[in-house]
Enzyme design. Structure first.
Site, PDB file in Angstrom:
ATOM      1  N   SER A 187      47.840  51.272  27.007  1.00 60.65           N
ATOM      2  CA  SER A 187      47.690  50.278  27.651  1.00 60.65           C
ATOM      3  C   SER A 187      47.597  49.306  28.795  1.00 60.65           C
ATOM      4  CB  SER A 187      49.626  50.145  27.467  1.00 60.65           C
ATOM      5  OG  SER A 187      49.849  51.679  28.456  1.00 60.65           O
ATOM      6  N   HIS A 215      51.172  49.563  21.108  1.00 64.15           N
ATOM      7  CA  HIS A 215      50.639  48.368  21.140  1.00 64.15           C
ATOM      8  C   HIS A 215      49.098  48.117  20.010  1.00 64.15           C
ATOM      9  CE1 HIS A 215      51.845  46.954  25.906  1.00 64.15           C
ATOM     10  NE2 HIS A 215      51.661  48.095  25.794  1.00 64.15           N
ATOM     11  N   LYS A 246      57.502  45.069  21.847  1.00 59.33           N
ATOM     12  CA  LYS A 246      56.459  44.204  21.553  1.00 59.33           C
ATOM     13  C   LYS A 246      56.231  43.372  20.965  1.00 59.33           C
ATOM     14  CE  LYS A 246      54.973  48.172  25.155  1.00 59.33           C
ATOM     15  NZ  LYS A 246      54.857  49.722  25.260  1.00 59.33           N
TER      16      LYS A 246
HETATM   17  C1  LIG Z   1      55.694  50.253  26.134  1.00 57.41           C
HETATM   18  C2  LIG Z   1      55.739  51.858  25.236  1.00 57.41           C
HETATM   19  C3  LIG Z   1      56.769  52.599  25.104  1.00 57.41           C
HETATM   20  C4  LIG Z   1      58.022  52.200  25.114  1.00 57.41           C
HETATM   21  O1  LIG Z   1      58.191  51.582  24.256  1.00 57.41           O
HETATM   22  P1  LIG Z   1      60.350  51.576  24.530  1.00 57.41           P
HETATM   23  O2  LIG Z   1      60.593  50.409  23.675  1.00 57.41           O
HETATM   24  O3  LIG Z   1      59.444  49.098  25.862  1.00 57.41           O
HETATM   25  O4  LIG Z   1      60.597  51.893  25.094  1.00 57.41           O
HETATM   26  C5  LIG Z   1      55.796  53.371  24.365  1.00 57.41           C
HETATM   27  N1  LIG Z   1      54.830  54.177  24.321  1.00 57.41           N
HETATM   28  C6  LIG Z   1      54.135  53.604  24.804  1.00 57.41           C
HETATM   29  C7  LIG Z   1      52.656  53.935  23.960  1.00 57.41           C
HETATM   30  C8  LIG Z   1      53.721  52.253  25.621  1.00 57.41           C
HETATM   31  O5  LIG Z   1      52.824  51.197  25.407  1.00 57.41           O
END
Ligand SMILES: *Cc1c(COP(=O)(O)O)cnc(C)c1O
Length: 398
Positions: A187, A215, A246
């Site tokens: 990310s 992502h 996301k």
């Molecule tokens: C953003 C992210 C998460 C967390 O996801 P949420 O639904 O916001 O809790 C978990 N793992 C990765 C790799 C992320 O980029």
């Protein structure tokens, strides 16, 4: 807590806050005065939004909003219980069937967040000292925390280095159960895990593979099906962690994988058993997002067109955008204070792009992480590029 006066009891808190402010690492949390989109209101000002994970513009899409409204009318606002007692609604099952189909997996289980989806899995797959977990050194904080919940031995391999993973798997070859974990798309840098090689190695060493595709969903693969589709590895990855927060534009997380495994996690996963379910409007909006993506993927194509253009132009201007292979575009600046100042100057020019420093990224690797989205127009991107060019010159970065 008695004895020391209040001011002294919290001295460590003040000292740490002072230290964060002095080193440019104090995180000012912005607050939005309206919906998420290409343009947002921050501190009463309308600015171009270059840092949300709303990749496809779904967070304020009328189709998702309609689905949420209908679910409110039919199912109410709250789930009322944990999933295992009285909190599972028909909608949850519908979402899970559609997610499994979309991801090319046998089954899926939704949870309250991607963060919790990691906690739900890792400590139930590898449990004891005799087990081993093999994890990329740059894996997401939620994976690191999930690994902390297991007693299994930890082998941390060099970032995206399949040779090092191979060496670590040989070192841990006598473990009872083995689990290899990687982010799909990293990310902070936007690079992609070599999942094909990772799966080969895991199979060779009798290890299970887990990929966190937070992502990658809505971004990689056909119609945004994610990293497993991108590499054509359907059926060979034991389970994927996903997020609804996301590209899907809502909030929540899920696990997609083998049917037996999902059945097992329904019995074992603590976030499923001890924390209430996703709300009906969230679930319905997520179903709408999956349906939109399953039906085409125009948004995904627009996302990549925008990202390719922006990255190319940033490179031409002389910015260092690191090793990105995805719409995530880190603008590498080095010192946290420079990145913070850069972000402030962009804001003054009407562009919202937050700086990111330690501990989210290593010390000395502070950056502004630009997130391209399908919601941006060509004019939006021109405006962003002009602002980066002007501030970059002013700050002596380009
Ligand atoms: C953003 C992210 C998460 C967390 O996801 P949420 O639904 O916001 O809790 C978990 N793992 C990765 C790799 C992320 O980029």
């Amino acid at each position: 807590m008695s004895g020391a006066p209040v001011t002294e009891r919290y001295a460590f808190v003040r000292d740490e806050l002072d230290r964060l402010r002095e080193s440019g690492l104090y995180n000012e949390v912005p607050s939005l005065g309206g919906p998420q989109g290409a343009w947002i209101e921050v501190d009463g000002r309308r600015v171009l939004n270059m840092c949300s994970n709303n990749y496809l513009g779904f967070a304020n899409d009328p189709r998702l909003l309609d689905a949420a409204r209908r679910a409110l009318a039919d199912f109410g606002i709250g789930p009322g219980a944990v999933r295992s007692i009285a909190g599972t609604m028909d909608l949850h099952g519908e979402l899970e069937r559609k997610l499994a189909e979309f991801k090319g997996a046998e089954a899926a289980l939704s949870l309250q967040s991607g963060f919790l989806a990691n906690q739900a899995t890792v400590p139930n797959i590898v449990t004891q000292r005799e087990d081993a977990v093999f994890t990329d050194e740059l894996n997401h904080a939620s994976i690191i925390d999930a690994v902390r919940l297991t007693k299994a031995q930890r082998f941390i391999y060099k970032h995206n280095d399949a040779d090092d993973l191979g060496a670590k798997l040989r070192e841990g070859k006598d473990a009872r159960r083995k689990l290899v974990i990687t982010d799909g798309v990293f990310s902070m840098d936007g690079d992609i895990a070599p999942l094909d090689r990772i799966v080969d190695l895991a199979e060779e060493h009798g290890a299970l593979t887990m990929v966190d595709d937070a992502h990658g969903e809505g971004v990689l693969g056909e119609g945004g099906r994610g990293i497993v589709n991108h590499f054509g590895l359907e059926g060979r990855v034991d389970f994927e962690i996903g997020t609804l927060s996301k590209a899907f534009g809502v909030v929540g997380g899920f696990i997609a994988g083998k049917r037996d495994l999902i059945e097992y996690l329904v019995q074992k996963a603590r976030p499923f058993l001890f924390s209430s379910a996703l709300t009906p409007p969230d679930v319905a909006a997520s179903i709408a997002a999956v349906e939109i993506l399953s039906g085409g993927g125009d948004e995904v194509k627009r996302l990549w067109r925008n990202a390719d253009h922006f990255k190319k132009e940033m490179g031409r201007l002389g910015f260092d955008t690191g090793v990105t292979e995805t719409p995530i575009t880190p603008v590498m600046l080095g010192e946290a204070a420079l990145a913070q100042g850069f972000s402030r100057r962009l804001f003054e020019r009407g562009v919202f792009a937050k700086s990111i420093g330690f501990p989210t990224v290593p010390k000395g690797k502070a950056r502004i992480r630009v997130m391209n989205t399908a919601a941006h127009s060509a004019e939006d991107l021109e405006l962003a590029l002009e602002a980066f060019e002007a501030v970059g010159k002013e700050q002596g970065v380009i």
